[in-house]
Scaffold this active site. Structure first.
Site, short mmCIF file in Angstrom:
data_model
loop_
_atom_site.label_atom_id
_atom_site.label_comp_id
_atom_site.label_asym_id
_atom_site.label_seq_id
_atom_site.Cartn_x
_atom_site.Cartn_y
_atom_site.Cartn_z
N ASN A 216 -20.33 11.02 -14.72
CA ASN A 216 -21.35 10.06 -15.17
C ASN A 216 -22.70 10.43 -14.53
OD1 ASN A 216 -21.64 8.59 -12.55
ND2 ASN A 216 -19.46 8.23 -12.94
N ASP A 285 -13.26 5.65 -14.07
CA ASP A 285 -12.11 4.76 -14.22
C ASP A 285 -10.87 5.50 -14.69
OD1 ASP A 285 -13.24 2.33 -13.38
OD2 ASP A 285 -14.36 2.19 -15.25
N LYS A 295 -8.72 27.70 -19.32
CA LYS A 295 -9.79 27.12 -20.14
C LYS A 295 -9.24 26.80 -21.54
CE LYS A 295 -14.28 28.22 -22.03
NZ LYS A 295 -15.24 29.27 -22.30
N PRO A 311 -7.14 5.23 -9.49
CA PRO A 311 -6.98 4.10 -8.56
C PRO A 311 -8.33 3.39 -8.39
CG PRO A 311 -7.04 6.20 -7.39
CD PRO A 311 -6.99 6.53 -8.85
N ASP A 312 -8.27 2.09 -8.14
CA ASP A 312 -9.50 1.36 -7.82
C ASP A 312 -9.69 1.43 -6.30
OD1 ASP A 312 -11.36 -0.69 -7.10
OD2 ASP A 312 -11.12 -1.48 -9.12
N LYS A 343 -15.90 -9.46 -11.09
CA LYS A 343 -15.46 -8.37 -10.19
C LYS A 343 -15.37 -8.86 -8.74
CE LYS A 343 -17.10 -4.74 -13.19
NZ LYS A 343 -18.13 -3.81 -13.59
O1 PMT Z 1 -26.38 6.88 -7.82
P1 PMT Z 1 -27.64 6.32 -8.46
O2 PMT Z 1 -28.20 7.25 -9.51
O3 PMT Z 1 -28.65 5.92 -7.44
O4 PMT Z 1 -27.22 5.00 -9.26
C1 PMT Z 1 -26.77 3.88 -8.54
C2 PMT Z 1 -25.58 3.18 -9.23
C3 PMT Z 1 -26.02 2.64 -10.59
C4 PMT Z 1 -24.42 4.17 -9.43
C5 PMT Z 1 -25.12 2.05 -8.25
O5 PMT Z 1 -26.20 1.18 -8.03
C6 PMT Z 1 -23.96 1.26 -8.83
O6 PMT Z 1 -24.12 0.30 -9.57
N1 PMT Z 1 -22.71 1.67 -8.47
C7 PMT Z 1 -21.46 1.11 -8.99
C8 PMT Z 1 -21.22 1.67 -10.34
C9 PMT Z 1 -19.90 1.26 -10.90
O7 PMT Z 1 -19.05 2.08 -11.05
O8 PMT Z 1 -19.76 0.01 -11.15
P2 PMT Z 1 -18.37 -0.63 -11.74
O9 PMT Z 1 -18.80 -1.94 -12.22
O10 PMT Z 1 -17.72 0.30 -12.70
O11 PMT Z 1 -17.42 -0.76 -10.47
C10 PMT Z 1 -17.39 -1.93 -9.66
C11 PMT Z 1 -17.14 -1.56 -8.21
O12 PMT Z 1 -15.84 -0.98 -8.07
C12 PMT Z 1 -18.13 -0.55 -7.63
O13 PMT Z 1 -18.39 -0.93 -6.32
C13 PMT Z 1 -17.34 0.77 -7.68
O14 PMT Z 1 -17.76 1.63 -6.62
C14 PMT Z 1 -15.92 0.30 -7.46
N2 PMT Z 1 -14.91 1.13 -8.14
C15 PMT Z 1 -14.87 1.24 -9.48
C16 PMT Z 1 -13.86 1.97 -10.08
C17 PMT Z 1 -12.89 2.60 -9.28
N3 PMT Z 1 -11.93 3.33 -9.81
N4 PMT Z 1 -12.96 2.50 -7.94
C18 PMT Z 1 -13.95 1.77 -7.36
O15 PMT Z 1 -13.99 1.69 -6.13
#
Ligand code: PMT
Length: 408
Positions: A216, A285, A295, A311-312, A343
């Site tokens: 991403n 995710d 390849k 995994p989360d 969340k």
């Molecule tokens: O890196 P930059 O370009 O500065 O951009 C910053 C950002 C937009 C990446 C940052 O500010 C941000 O929002 N990060 C979280 C992005 C995200 O994945 O959000 P989410 O809503 O999908 O996940 C929720 C939370 O769970 C987050 O804290 C994420 O780190 C955590 N997560 C999600 C999925 C996963 N498999 N494991 C996790 O720990």
């Protein structure tokens, strides 16, 4: 006890005869435990060699704004961020005028513009130059912006005249700096001292085959800014970073990873000694059910990839029996509060910082700016207005500190 232990001081030297005393000043600062990096103007180099300061401080001396070699080692913006304070001694009339007028055509003046660290100046010049109305006006401008003045002293001057304009003696500058830093150290600067923070940042990469991956747009800027701000607030920081092209604050312990599973492993190895976990990473995710060893060759017009859930990481930490304080991030494009609060609850968090990533004018991902809505249980909410990711990081950590105190 060393009064400047762990302090990172950028010593700026401008072109006056008092520059020779700056060598003794550098020595005195180091004796008090400071790490000193020196920036010299071209005028200063006419009075004393950079090599003298390199030998005294053990660090390369910075002299040019546009020196590719120096920029490759530590860019001037990083140097400005590195410093806990900037001390210019001697500060000539010319240097004071340039800083007062916001010039940025040499390294020293650029650093003064690019830093949010406190700035201290020890003026040194002929008595008439010091008394001149132009110098007085420049000093008033600087003082009104919070620049601290040490001296000048009175006495015999190198030009043969007697009066006000001598640079203060190195030991007096050292003592004034110690007193000033002690009195200006705000509560927030020290608020995280003694705390271990574990932070994730950047994207993850999920391999498809040896040459392709899913990922991403996260640049890591938000997470790195938080790591930097936390270090400056006294925390010990471990930063688990996905693949990004950023340099971390040198005081941060950095662990580079690639996939979500790698990130989980690194986090789990560090978490038992952490007081706070901040999950800024944009973790994929899903990953490929099967990573191809060779390849994948083009064949049909369409192809299908089977993905499985990753995994989360955040939830794996927040459900540990002795878990740290957990701050999650939420990147949302709509219904920001509803999704963020969802969340907060589902992931069992203490706080969540939501950023709206659906705004085309500021996509947040990769940008230098951000704004946040921070939520916590029982309807807690605070807004952090738009600003540089560094300013937003600082405001977020100040809020976190308050919440942390409430939960301890
Ligand atoms: O890196 P930059 O370009 O500065 O951009 C910053 C950002 C937009 C990446 C940052 O500010 C941000 O929002 N990060 C979280 C992005 C995200 O994945 O959000 P989410 O809503 O999908 O996940 C929720 C939370 O769970 C987050 O804290 C994420 O780190 C955590 N997560 C999600 C999925 C996963 N498999 N494991 C996790 O720990």
């Amino acid at each position: 006890m060393q009064a400047l232990k762990k302090k990172k001081i950028l010593l700026g030297i401008s072109g006056g005869i008092a520059a020779y005393k700056s060598a003794i000043l550098a020595r005195r600062l180091i004796e008090e435990g400071a790490t000193v990096k020196v920036v010299m103007s071209s005028g200063a180099q006419a009075f004393i060699q950079p090599l003298t300061f390199q030998a005294l401080t053990g660090n390369p001396v910075h002299t040019d704004l546009l020196d590719p070699a120096a920029e490759a080692a530590m860019g001037h913006i990083e140097l400005a961020r590195w410093a806990d304070c900037i001390l210019i001694a001697p500060a000539t009339a010319n240097t004071l005028a340039r800083i007062a007028n916001g010039l940025s055509d040499d390294l020293l003046s650029t650093l003064c513009l690019a830093t949010d660290a406190p700035l201290f100046v020890a003026p040194a010049m002929n008595r008439l130059m010091w008394a001149n109305a132009a110098t007085t006006a420049n000093c008033e401008t600087l003082a009104s912006r919070g620049v601290h003045f040490f001296g000048p002293g009175e006495g015999f001057q190198a030009c043969g005249e007697v009066g006000s304009g001598r640079m203060m003696e190195p030991e007096d500058i050292r003592d004034a700096l110690i007193a000033s830093l002690n009195s200006t150290a705000s509560a927030s600067e020290l608020a995280l001292s003694g705390k271990n923070l574990l932070i994730t940042a950047g994207p993850t990469r999920e391999a498809i085959d040896p040459v392709r991956y899913l990922s991403n747009h996260s640049s890591g800027k938000m997470g790195f800014a938080i790591a930097d701000a936390a270090t400056k607030m006294g925390a010990s920081v471990t930063l688990v970073a996905g693949p990004v092209s950023l340099t971390a604050n040198p005081d941060v312990k950095r662990i580079d990873v690639s996939s979500a599973n790698d990130m989980l492993d690194a986090v789990m190895q560090q978490v038992s000694t952490s007081d706070v976990f901040i999950s800024v990473a944009a973790v994929a995710d899903y990953r490929l059910e099967e990573v191809k060893e060779q390849k994948i060759k083009k064949s049909d017009d369409t192809m299908q990839l089977t993905l499985v859930r990753n995994p989360d990481i955040l939830k794996s930490v927040s459900t540990l029996p002795n878990r740290p304080f957990c701050l999650g991030f939420a990147a949302e494009t709509e219904n920001v509060e509803e999704h963020a609060r969802g969340k907060l609850k589902n992931k069992n968090l203490d706080m969540i910082a939501a950023n709206n990533v659906g705004n085309k004018d500021n996509p947040v991902f990769g940008s230098d700016t951000n704004s946040l809505d921070v939520y916590w249980p029982e309807d807690g909410h605070s807004k952090i207005p738009s600003g540089s990711k560094h300013d937003v990081a600082k405001a977020l950590l100040e809020l976190l500190t308050q919440r942390l105190e409430n939960t301890e």
